[in-house]
Design a protein around this motif. Structure first.
Motif, mmCIF file in Angstrom:
data_model
loop_
_atom_site.group_PDB
_atom_site.id
_atom_site.type_symbol
_atom_site.label_atom_id
_atom_site.label_comp_id
_atom_site.label_asym_id
_atom_site.label_seq_id
_atom_site.Cartn_x
_atom_site.Cartn_y
_atom_site.Cartn_z
ATOM 1 N N ALA B 9 0.826 -1.206 0.000
ATOM 2 C CA ALA B 9 0.000 0.000 0.000
ATOM 3 C C ALA B 9 0.856 1.251 0.000
ATOM 4 O O ALA B 9 0.497 2.265 -0.599
ATOM 5 N N THR B 10 1.973 1.175 0.706
ATOM 6 C CA THR B 10 2.888 2.308 0.814
ATOM 7 C C THR B 10 4.319 1.805 0.701
ATOM 8 O O THR B 10 4.636 0.730 1.216
ATOM 9 N N LEU B 11 5.149 2.581 0.037
ATOM 10 C CA LEU B 11 6.532 2.168 -0.159
ATOM 11 C C LEU B 11 7.424 3.396 -0.202
ATOM 12 O O LEU B 11 7.119 4.365 -0.898
ATOM 13 N N VAL B 12 8.516 3.351 0.551
ATOM 14 C CA VAL B 12 9.529 4.402 0.520
ATOM 15 C C VAL B 12 10.834 3.751 0.094
ATOM 16 O O VAL B 12 11.299 2.816 0.748
ATOM 17 N N GLN B 13 11.391 4.240 -1.007
ATOM 18 C CA GLN B 13 12.582 3.623 -1.569
ATOM 19 C C GLN B 13 13.640 4.682 -1.885
ATOM 20 O O GLN B 13 13.301 5.798 -2.283
ATOM 21 N N PRO B 14 14.918 4.352 -1.750
ATOM 22 C CA PRO B 14 15.971 5.290 -2.142
ATOM 23 C C PRO B 14 16.150 5.316 -3.652
ATOM 24 O O PRO B 14 15.845 4.355 -4.361
ATOM 25 N N GLY B 16 17.719 4.859 -7.089
ATOM 26 C CA GLY B 16 18.618 3.829 -7.582
ATOM 27 C C GLY B 16 18.265 2.416 -7.158
ATOM 28 O O GLY B 16 18.859 1.447 -7.655
ATOM 29 N N SER B 17 17.297 2.293 -6.268
ATOM 30 C CA SER B 17 16.892 0.959 -5.810
ATOM 31 C C SER B 17 15.880 0.354 -6.770
ATOM 32 O O SER B 17 15.244 1.066 -7.555
ATOM 33 N N PRO B 18 15.687 -0.970 -6.740
ATOM 34 C CA PRO B 18 14.704 -1.605 -7.619
ATOM 35 C C PRO B 18 13.292 -1.471 -7.058
ATOM 36 O O PRO B 18 13.087 -1.113 -5.895
ATOM 37 N N LEU B 19 12.335 -1.768 -7.937
ATOM 38 C CA LEU B 19 10.925 -1.655 -7.564
ATOM 39 C C LEU B 19 10.150 -2.842 -8.098
ATOM 40 O O LEU B 19 10.396 -3.311 -9.219
ATOM 41 N N SER B 20 9.193 -3.300 -7.308
ATOM 42 C CA SER B 20 8.251 -4.309 -7.774
ATOM 43 C C SER B 20 6.918 -4.071 -7.096
ATOM 44 O O SER B 20 6.800 -4.201 -5.878
ATOM 45 N N LEU B 21 5.914 -3.694 -7.887
ATOM 46 C CA LEU B 21 4.549 -3.519 -7.397
ATOM 47 C C LEU B 21 3.685 -4.606 -8.030
ATOM 48 O O LEU B 21 3.804 -4.879 -9.226
ATOM 49 N N GLU B 22 2.819 -5.169 -7.225
ATOM 50 C CA GLU B 22 2.030 -6.288 -7.718
ATOM 51 C C GLU B 22 0.540 -5.984 -7.669
ATOM 52 O O GLU B 22 0.053 -5.310 -6.754
ATOM 53 N N CYS B 23 -0.156 -6.502 -8.656
ATOM 54 C CA CYS B 23 -1.601 -6.330 -8.778
ATOM 55 C C CYS B 23 -2.202 -7.676 -9.160
ATOM 56 O O CYS B 23 -1.711 -8.341 -10.073
ATOM 57 N N THR B 24 -3.238 -8.083 -8.440
ATOM 58 C CA THR B 24 -3.932 -9.318 -8.807
ATOM 59 C C THR B 24 -5.441 -9.074 -8.813
ATOM 60 O O THR B 24 -5.956 -8.290 -8.024
ATOM 61 N N VAL B 25 -6.100 -9.755 -9.705
ATOM 62 C CA VAL B 25 -7.549 -9.636 -9.856
ATOM 63 C C VAL B 25 -8.177 -10.992 -9.570
ATOM 64 O O VAL B 25 -7.653 -12.031 -9.985
ATOM 65 N N GLU B 26 -9.285 -10.975 -8.866
ATOM 66 C CA GLU B 26 -10.015 -12.200 -8.567
ATOM 67 C C GLU B 26 -11.427 -12.127 -9.124
ATOM 68 O O GLU B 26 -12.003 -11.056 -9.233
#
Lengths: 116, 114
Positions: B9-14, B16-26
């Motif tokens: 729901a919330t993400l704080v990243q520096p 140059g860092s990697p990112l992965s956000l996920e979404c799923t549908v049911e």
């Protein structure tokens, strides 16, 4: 490319009153859909109302109605009997088929504040 | 009934860092899936859409990428985040073919890049 313009960044209305939010769009297509989405402080996007361009009758959903003027490319939202829970960002959106997988083009939004 | 989930729901990243956000549908199959980004005080900008597994279309050139490894899973990634990647990311789905063409949105992920 289709563009959606909402010319009112902020609006305010008193509880129980009626308010109209404006939206214009630009397209060369004849078949498309128009939507109004509501984004309350929770930031959840909620569909308010939709209008098919091939329908002449204006859509209505309870206290929400639209004034769709196809020739003028105008799609305004009227909220009747405004309630405090109507306070939110309102986005007008356009979708045609099948460009961009039926993705939505959004306006920049109108922030509506309903006051007691 | 159909539901759509996003995490985190919330993400704080520096930077140059990697990112992965996920979404799923049911509750549905073979939907169209979308990633939008909402910058502060602005409307939603389409980033990617997918009409099927492994099929990704990009709308805006940037350092983000998307993947759809399963029918109802949509992932937004980056190898190196930029400050300009900060924003609110929304995943959405649409029935295909859709009677009314509306999209349904997930709860969103607020990303802050420092």
């Amino acid at each position: 490319a289709q563009t959606v313009t909402q010319s009112q960044p902020e609006m305010s209305v008193q509880e129980a009153e009626t308010v109209t939010l404006s939206c214009t769009y630009d397209t060369s297509e004849n078949n498309y859909y128009l939507f109004w989405y509501k984004q309350p402080p929770s930031r959840q996007m909620i569909l308010v109302i939709r209008q098919e361009a091939y329908k002449q009758q204006n859509a209505t959903e309870n206290r929400f109605s639209v004034n769709f003027q196809k020739a003028a490319k105008s799609f305004s939202l009227k909220i009747s009997d405004s309630q405090l829970g109507d306070t939110a960002m309102y986005f007008c959106a356009f979708s045609s088929f099948p460009n961009s997988g039926y993705a939505l083009n959004f306006g920049k939004g109108t922030s509506l504040l309903v006051t007691p | 009934s159909q539901t759509i989930h996003q995490w985190p729901a919330t993400l704080v990243q520096p930077v140059g860092s990697p990112l992965s956000l996920e979404c799923t549908v049911e509750g549905t199959s073979n939907p169209n899936l979308y990633w939008y980004r909402q910058a502060a005080g602005r409307g939603l900008q389409l980033l990617f859409y997918s009409v099927g597994i492994g099929q990704i279309s990009s709308e805006v050139p940037q350092n983000l990428s998307a993947s759809r490894p399963q029918d109802r899973q949509f992932i937004l990634s980056s190898k190196k985040l930029l400050l300009s990647d900060s924003g609110f990311y929304l995943c959405a789905w649409r029935v295909k073919p859709g009677l009314h063409n509306e999209q349904f949105f997930g709860p969103g992920t607020r990303l802050t890049v420092l």
